[in-house]
Design a protein around this motif. Structure first.
Motif, PDB file in Angstrom:
ATOM      1  N   MET A   1      21.993 -21.693 -24.886  1.00  0.00           N
ATOM      2  CA  MET A   1      20.754 -20.983 -24.640  1.00  0.00           C
ATOM      3  C   MET A   1      21.120 -19.648 -23.986  1.00  0.00           C
ATOM      4  N   SER A   2      20.440 -18.588 -24.384  1.00  0.00           N
ATOM      5  CA  SER A   2      20.753 -17.265 -23.850  1.00  0.00           C
ATOM      6  C   SER A   2      20.341 -17.160 -22.386  1.00  0.00           C
ATOM      7  N   THR A   3      21.006 -16.263 -21.697  1.00  0.00           N
ATOM      8  CA  THR A   3      20.701 -16.016 -20.288  1.00  0.00           C
ATOM      9  C   THR A   3      19.261 -15.563 -20.122  1.00  0.00           C
ATOM     10  N   ASN A   4      18.765 -14.747 -21.067  1.00  0.00           N
ATOM     11  CA  ASN A   4      17.382 -14.277 -20.987  1.00  0.00           C
ATOM     12  C   ASN A   4      16.400 -15.436 -21.035  1.00  0.00           C
ATOM     13  N   ASN A   5      16.640 -16.395 -21.922  1.00  0.00           N
ATOM     14  CA  ASN A   5      15.734 -17.542 -22.016  1.00  0.00           C
ATOM     15  C   ASN A   5      15.789 -18.404 -20.766  1.00  0.00           C
ATOM     16  N   VAL A   6      16.976 -18.631 -20.250  1.00  0.00           N
ATOM     17  CA  VAL A   6      17.097 -19.433 -19.037  1.00  0.00           C
ATOM     18  C   VAL A   6      16.359 -18.750 -17.896  1.00  0.00           C
ATOM     19  N   ARG A   7      16.553 -17.459 -17.736  1.00  0.00           N
ATOM     20  CA  ARG A   7      15.880 -16.700 -16.680  1.00  0.00           C
ATOM     21  C   ARG A   7      14.363 -16.767 -16.855  1.00  0.00           C
ATOM     22  N   TYR A   8      13.918 -16.632 -18.112  1.00  0.00           N
ATOM     23  CA  TYR A   8      12.473 -16.684 -18.371  1.00  0.00           C
ATOM     24  C   TYR A   8      11.901 -18.027 -17.924  1.00  0.00           C
ATOM     25  N   TYR A   9      12.560 -19.114 -18.295  1.00  0.00           N
ATOM     26  CA  TYR A   9      12.040 -20.429 -17.934  1.00  0.00           C
ATOM     27  C   TYR A   9      12.144 -20.718 -16.454  1.00  0.00           C
ATOM     28  N   GLU A  10      13.063 -20.072 -15.783  1.00  0.00           N
ATOM     29  CA  GLU A  10      13.111 -20.232 -14.337  1.00  0.00           C
ATOM     30  C   GLU A  10      11.880 -19.606 -13.694  1.00  0.00           C
ATOM     31  N   GLU A  11      11.354 -18.551 -14.324  1.00  0.00           N
ATOM     32  CA  GLU A  11      10.192 -17.846 -13.778  1.00  0.00           C
ATOM     33  C   GLU A  11       8.868 -18.360 -14.342  1.00  0.00           C
ATOM     34  N   GLN A  12       8.852 -18.728 -15.606  1.00  0.00           N
ATOM     35  CA  GLN A  12       7.609 -19.134 -16.284  1.00  0.00           C
ATOM     36  C   GLN A  12       7.856 -20.436 -17.059  1.00  0.00           C
ATOM     37  N   GLN A  13       7.020 -21.406 -16.848  1.00  0.00           N
ATOM     38  CA  GLN A  13       7.140 -22.652 -17.592  1.00  0.00           C
ATOM     39  C   GLN A  13       5.767 -23.071 -18.066  1.00  0.00           C
ATOM     40  N   CYS A  14       5.785 -24.043 -18.915  1.00  0.00           N
ATOM     41  CA  CYS A  14       4.519 -24.650 -19.332  1.00  0.00           C
ATOM     42  C   CYS A  14       3.853 -25.222 -18.085  1.00  0.00           C
ATOM     43  N   SER A  15       2.580 -24.958 -17.937  1.00  0.00           N
ATOM     44  CA  SER A  15       1.853 -25.392 -16.749  1.00  0.00           C
ATOM     45  C   SER A  15       1.929 -26.910 -16.585  1.00  0.00           C
ATOM     46  N   ASN A  16       2.276 -27.328 -15.399  1.00  0.00           N
ATOM     47  CA  ASN A  16       2.368 -28.765 -15.107  1.00  0.00           C
ATOM     48  C   ASN A  16       1.045 -29.479 -15.333  1.00  0.00           C
ATOM     49  N   GLN A  17      -0.073 -28.790 -15.091  1.00  0.00           N
ATOM     50  CA  GLN A  17      -1.370 -29.438 -15.243  1.00  0.00           C
ATOM     51  C   GLN A  17      -1.648 -29.840 -16.684  1.00  0.00           C
TER      52      GLN A  17
END
Length: 163
Positions: A1-17
């Motif tokens: 997985m690219s560094t950009n994608n990992v960084r993105y998911y560290e900041e934004q994820q699918c809402s837990n709710q």
């Protein structure tokens, strides 16, 4: 997985709710038909969803990409790169939440949602009717990258016109 994608998911994820609901939805939805039929439904859902967003600046690929990325940014759905190749316009959607939202098992039908949204946007911009958007085969970057080609549709000859 690219560094950009990992960084993105560290900041934004699918809402837990929504995760439990979306996981249950995906399981039930997948049990209702074949992947081909599920893709058709998701594609149409994507077209309907896409019509609700203003992606109107097609003056250049950079302007179009910026319009699309404004939508994706507002939704926290990743970003897109538009790359012109000799025979196609490549639409590379990075850091999609589809795998997180629907699960890995849904990767054979859920990307049709994105395909429908992009198709709707291109059609709204006046895309030539001979062009067609289609997803490339394969899973890229562990299900976080979906690649689509917009290119001239080759019409298959009918039985009566073949020699």
């Amino acid at each position: 997985m690219s560094t950009n994608n990992v960084r993105y998911y560290e900041e934004q994820q699918c809402s837990n709710q929504w995760r439990a609901f979306l996981a249950a939805f995906a399981a039930e939805f997948a049990s209702k038909g074949e992947p081909k039929d599920l893709r058709v439904f998701m594609y149409q859902l994507g077209r309907t969803m896409g019509s609700g967003f203003n992606v109107a600046d097609g003056s250049s690929l950079q302007a179009l990409e910026a319009c699309m990325n404004r939508v994706w940014s507002e939704m926290n759905w990743g970003w897109v790169e538009l790359v012109e190749e000799a025979d196609a316009l490549v639409v590379a959607h990075h850091a999609s939440p589809l795998k997180v939202a629907f699960g890995e098992e849904a990767l054979n039908w859920s990307p049709a949602l994105l395909e429908g949204m992009y198709a709707q946007w291109f059609e709204t911009l006046g895309m030539d009717k001979s062009l067609r958007l289609s997803q490339r085969d394969g899973v890229f970057e562990d299900g976080q990258l979906f690649v689509f080609d917009l290119k001239k549709q080759l019409e298959e000859q009918t039985y009566f016109t073949r020699r």
